[in-house]
Design a protein around this motif. Sequence first.
Motif, PDB file in Angstrom:
ATOM      1  N   ASP A  35      54.714  -1.894   7.201  1.00  0.00           N
ATOM      2  CA  ASP A  35      54.096  -2.604   8.325  1.00  0.00           C
ATOM      3  C   ASP A  35      53.580  -3.979   7.890  1.00  0.00           C
ATOM      4  O   ASP A  35      53.389  -4.234   6.704  1.00  0.00           O
ATOM      5  CB  ASP A  35      52.945  -1.759   8.876  1.00  0.00           C
ATOM      6  CG  ASP A  35      52.524  -2.201  10.267  1.00  0.00           C
ATOM      7  OD1 ASP A  35      53.260  -2.980  10.893  1.00  0.00           O
ATOM      8  OD2 ASP A  35      51.458  -1.749  10.731  1.00  0.00           O
ATOM      9  N   GLU A  36      53.362  -4.846   8.875  1.00  0.00           N
ATOM     10  CA  GLU A  36      52.836  -6.198   8.649  1.00  0.00           C
ATOM     11  C   GLU A  36      53.722  -6.989   7.678  1.00  0.00           C
ATOM     12  O   GLU A  36      53.235  -7.742   6.823  1.00  0.00           O
ATOM     13  CB  GLU A  36      51.395  -6.143   8.124  1.00  0.00           C
ATOM     14  CG  GLU A  36      50.421  -5.422   9.031  1.00  0.00           C
ATOM     15  CD  GLU A  36      50.099  -6.193  10.308  1.00  0.00           C
ATOM     16  OE1 GLU A  36      50.448  -7.389  10.370  1.00  0.00           O
ATOM     17  OE2 GLU A  36      49.512  -5.610  11.221  1.00  0.00           O
ATOM     18  N   ALA A  37      55.032  -6.839   7.829  1.00  0.00           N
ATOM     19  CA  ALA A  37      55.958  -7.471   6.887  1.00  0.00           C
ATOM     20  C   ALA A  37      55.971  -8.991   7.001  1.00  0.00           C
ATOM     21  O   ALA A  37      56.501  -9.670   6.112  1.00  0.00           O
ATOM     22  CB  ALA A  37      57.372  -6.920   7.090  1.00  0.00           C
ATOM     23  N   GLN A  38      55.379  -9.546   8.056  1.00  0.00           N
ATOM     24  CA  GLN A  38      55.300 -11.008   8.160  1.00  0.00           C
ATOM     25  C   GLN A  38      54.413 -11.593   7.072  1.00  0.00           C
ATOM     26  O   GLN A  38      54.486 -12.789   6.768  1.00  0.00           O
ATOM     27  CB  GLN A  38      54.773 -11.423   9.534  1.00  0.00           C
ATOM     28  CG  GLN A  38      53.288 -11.189   9.767  1.00  0.00           C
ATOM     29  CD  GLN A  38      52.973  -9.782  10.241  1.00  0.00           C
ATOM     30  OE1 GLN A  38      53.862  -8.937  10.320  1.00  0.00           O
ATOM     31  NE2 GLN A  38      51.717  -9.536  10.586  1.00  0.00           N
ATOM     32  N   ASN A  39      53.573 -10.755   6.460  1.00  0.00           N
ATOM     33  CA  ASN A  39      52.669 -11.210   5.399  1.00  0.00           C
ATOM     34  C   ASN A  39      53.214 -10.933   4.001  1.00  0.00           C
ATOM     35  O   ASN A  39      52.465 -10.940   3.022  1.00  0.00           O
ATOM     36  CB  ASN A  39      51.303 -10.535   5.567  1.00  0.00           C
ATOM     37  CG  ASN A  39      50.560 -11.046   6.786  1.00  0.00           C
ATOM     38  OD1 ASN A  39      50.573 -12.236   7.080  1.00  0.00           O
ATOM     39  ND2 ASN A  39      49.923 -10.150   7.513  1.00  0.00           N
ATOM     40  N   ASP A  95      49.015 -14.065   8.273  1.00  0.00           N
ATOM     41  CA  ASP A  95      47.652 -14.281   7.799  1.00  0.00           C
ATOM     42  C   ASP A  95      47.584 -14.834   6.375  1.00  0.00           C
ATOM     43  O   ASP A  95      46.493 -15.018   5.837  1.00  0.00           O
ATOM     44  CB  ASP A  95      46.859 -12.963   7.847  1.00  0.00           C
ATOM     45  CG  ASP A  95      46.805 -12.389   9.252  1.00  0.00           C
ATOM     46  OD1 ASP A  95      46.453 -13.128  10.177  1.00  0.00           O
ATOM     47  OD2 ASP A  95      47.132 -11.197   9.421  1.00  0.00           O
ATOM     48  N   VAL A  96      48.722 -15.073   5.761  1.00  0.00           N
ATOM     49  CA  VAL A  96      48.765 -15.550   4.382  1.00  0.00           C
ATOM     50  C   VAL A  96      48.967 -17.064   4.379  1.00  0.00           C
ATOM     51  O   VAL A  96      49.918 -17.560   4.997  1.00  0.00           O
ATOM     52  CB  VAL A  96      49.906 -14.856   3.601  1.00  0.00           C
ATOM     53  CG1 VAL A  96      49.966 -15.365   2.170  1.00  0.00           C
ATOM     54  CG2 VAL A  96      49.712 -13.344   3.615  1.00  0.00           C
ATOM     55  N   PRO A  97      48.099 -17.827   3.715  1.00  0.00           N
ATOM     56  CA  PRO A  97      48.154 -19.296   3.787  1.00  0.00           C
ATOM     57  C   PRO A  97      49.486 -19.909   3.384  1.00  0.00           C
ATOM     58  O   PRO A  97      49.903 -20.908   3.970  1.00  0.00           O
ATOM     59  CB  PRO A  97      47.027 -19.728   2.831  1.00  0.00           C
ATOM     60  CG  PRO A  97      46.093 -18.571   2.787  1.00  0.00           C
ATOM     61  CD  PRO A  97      46.943 -17.349   2.924  1.00  0.00           C
TER      62      PRO A  97
END
Length: 292
Positions: free
Chosen positions: A211-215, A244-246
């Motif tokens: 999950d949350e693989a966009q990060n 959410d990762v810069p």
Amino acid sequence: EIKTSREIIDDIYKKQSLAPEIFADEKPFVANEYITLTDGNTSALCVYRDNCIRLLKDTTAFGIRPQNRLQRFALDALLAPAEEIPLVILRGPAGTAKTFLSMAAALDKTYTDEFTRHTSSTSYDKIYIGRANVSSDEAFGFLPGELEDKTRPLLGCFYSNLEDLLRKGNHEEDAQIQIQIDDMMETGLLRVFPLAYIRGMSIKNSFIICDEAQNIGRSLIRDIVTRCGQGSKLVILGDTNQIDVPFLDKTNSGLTYLAHNMKGSTKCAQITFTEKESVRSALATEALNRLM
């Protein structure tokens, strides 16, 4: 979506499949592409697979029925045998049931017990669930308890969906549902892990949900996919509007990288949800539209 005649729609319902050449004027189909045939009044949901357009069958997962056409597409991909589609990518905003459907499919193919009286034949030995840790995977080393105790706070959405699925169709008390979940953890049927810990592993005969693989960056997403062993199915979930990762964005996220490079692979199916498929409350839908 393809606009066609009522005769063609009636034909696919009768024969269950069509030759793709009948739509020669359309752009070429890619492997595992989902198709809606419509004449404006009637429609048929299909998939392009093995050089054939096949009508989708009605399906359920752990007693759950899809609520819209994209959920039908997603369940078809999630329930397909790992030998046919070992990789499924579900993208889209919160509230579109990506995690819920993935957990339903995982339970459908792994779990039987006296409480649910679920009788589906099992296909996998274990369920692995992992979620990108936005802070730092190294931080787990400083938290008290075993690895699974440390990861539980990150996986609240999974446990919430698990409770809903186990309670579906019965009136078990919270304590009874918790006993079932604890039993799944203790027997090793359900395992959780920080995604960075997958390096060096080879996970066989398991249903793996990430999950949350966009990060996740490109190198880690590559590691995750290549650790998927024989007989395993890997499901990647995420939304590139919630990075959410810069140092990551929509162009260099591992989710984008994977989706782009696996498009057209016979081993991969992809479904992209939109806000229209959100099944959350009216307030949640309104917030998605106003606060993004």
